[in-house]
Enzyme design. Structure first.
Site, PDB file in Angstrom:
ATOM      1  N   LYS A  80      24.436  13.908  -8.483  1.00 27.58           N
ATOM      2  CA  LYS A  80      25.712  13.346  -8.053  1.00 27.58           C
ATOM      3  C   LYS A  80      25.660  13.085  -6.556  1.00 27.58           C
ATOM      4  CE  LYS A  80      28.810  13.138 -10.465  1.00 27.58           C
ATOM      5  NZ  LYS A  80      29.421  12.112 -11.351  1.00 27.58           N
ATOM      6  N   GLY A 181      46.869  12.361 -18.168  1.00 24.20           N
ATOM      7  CA  GLY A 181      46.128  11.436 -17.310  1.00 24.20           C
ATOM      8  C   GLY A 181      45.896  10.111 -17.983  1.00 24.20           C
ATOM      9  N   GLY A 183      44.368   7.195 -16.542  1.00 27.39           N
ATOM     10  CA  GLY A 183      43.453   6.271 -15.883  1.00 27.39           C
ATOM     11  C   GLY A 183      42.825   5.383 -16.942  1.00 27.39           C
ATOM     12  N   VAL A 185      40.125   5.729 -18.803  1.00 31.78           N
ATOM     13  CA  VAL A 185      39.717   6.428 -20.024  1.00 31.78           C
ATOM     14  C   VAL A 185      40.942   6.857 -20.823  1.00 31.78           C
ATOM     15  CG1 VAL A 185      38.513   8.426 -20.969  1.00 31.78           C
ATOM     16  CG2 VAL A 185      37.545   7.194 -19.022  1.00 31.78           C
ATOM     17  N   TYR A 187      43.862   5.524 -20.848  1.00 32.17           N
ATOM     18  CA  TYR A 187      44.478   4.338 -21.436  1.00 32.17           C
ATOM     19  C   TYR A 187      43.742   3.896 -22.698  1.00 32.17           C
ATOM     20  CZ  TYR A 187      45.688  -0.544 -22.206  1.00 32.17           C
ATOM     21  OH  TYR A 187      46.069  -1.727 -22.797  1.00 32.17           O
TER      22      TYR A 187
END
Length: 346
Positions: A80, A181, A183, A185, A187
């Site tokens: 990362k 949440g 966002g 994903v 949605y």
């Protein structure tokens, strides 16, 4: 922060600090493991409260990527990149190109891509300095939010696997599912679940997102502060990590936890706490692996249909985790970790 102690605790191979005075770049690249292949993991750009938090998050996320690739049977390790706060607008392109040079200096050990706070245009900038980056313009992962959609698709399949494990039926029609949440994903998950006939309750800090899914999918809204108290079959965390802890778990009124957020357990012991309460937990790095599976498919030259087919393996992988947990009378979180560490040779 004791860097060596943190690296040893999480079996981290490398921690690379990147600084460029001219562009203002301050970044860290964490390589958790390259045992199975080059480390895959996106580039996150976030205004962390401190450099310590930025480094800690890079290490934690790199480890999650290693586990995600290993449990999914991918020939890659985990890494990362974290950019601590966003560079000034007029210097952002220069900073991203400098990060690309640092990535190039790792000679293919790390392959970057999209993550929180970065865009396809940002990946294009990194690409100007290195070929070790995905999700650039025209790529599979960057086309029509395909990565986010496939992450949501994998979560839906994971929800079905959990329900099947729990009561023998994977039907989604008339199941009550709460999504935290909304966002990209979250949605797409609403869209998949609505099409399957599920009864959806949602929350998000952005009222506009809530209004959108209420209008499009007939979802009900819950207040952000009361989402843990919502009675449902499945609770799907799709926002930030660390939300399952000693304060929130006692409030839960669900039978299954299966969502897209990374690092949902604030600490490993909370997986055991869920197990003792009889709540079936779908380990996050297993159920949300759709995005990294798409990245691996892109690197292999596969098309969208082939990538989607590979994402469907998530359901089988989760079923194996649940079976292992039941056989050994342990939590699903511990079962997933054991199976993954076996594959990593740890």
């Amino acid at each position: 922060m004791n860097i060596w102690k943190a690296m040893k605790r999480d079996d981290l191979e490398q921690l690379v600090f990147c600084q460029d005075r001219e562009s203002g770049l301050q970044a860290v690249i964490a390589l958790h493991s390259t045992r199975l292949g080059p480390a895959l993991g996106g580039c996150r750009m976030w205004a962390y409260p401190s450099e310590k938090e930025a480094v800690r998050d890079a290490i934690r996320l790199a480890r999650a990527m290693s586990y995600k690739c290993a449990i999914s049977g991918l020939p890659y390790g985990g890494g990362k990149a974290v950019i601590w706060s966003q560079p000034d607008t007029d210097r952002k392109a220069q900073a991203l190109r400098m990060l690309g040079r640092f990535i190039e200096g790792l000679h293919g050990q790390y392959i970057s891509g999209l993550d929180l706070g970065t865009s396809v245009a940002d990946m294009d900038m990194i690409r100007m300095e290195t070929s070790h980056v995905t999700d650039t313009s025209g790529s599979l992962g960057a086309t029509n939010d395909f990565t986010a959609e496939m992450t949501a698709y994998g979560v839906m399949l994971g929800i079905q696997a959990a329900l099947k494990q729990l009561d023998g039926s994977d039907r989604l029609a008339h199941r009550s599912i709460t999504i935290q949440g909304l966002g990209k994903v979250g949605y797409f998950l609403c869209r998949y679940l609505s099409k399957a006939g599920a009864e959806i309750t949602v929350c998000d800090i952005d009222p506009g997102r809530v209004k959108r899914v209420m209008e499009q999918f007939g979802a009900r809204a819950a207040a952000v502060e009361h989402i843990y108290d919502t009675s449902c079959d499945v609770f799907a965390p799709c926002a930030l990590g660390g939300i399952l802890n000693s304060h929130t778990i006692p409030r839960l009124r669900c039978r299954v936890i299966a969502g897209a957020a990374n690092n949902q357990l604030a600490a490993g012991r909370y997986g055991h706490m869920l197990h003792k309460l009889g709540i079936l937990y779908a380990p996050d790095y297993v159920i949300n692996a759709g995005g990294i599976i798409v990245t691996a498919a892109e690197l292999n030259g596969d098309n969208a249909a082939m990538a989607k087919k590979q994402v469907e393996h998530i359901r089988h992988t989760l079923s194996l985790v649940f079976q292992y947990a039941r056989l050994h009378r342990i939590s699903s979180a511990v079962a997933a970790d054991r199976l993954t560490r076996q594959r990593l040779g740890l």
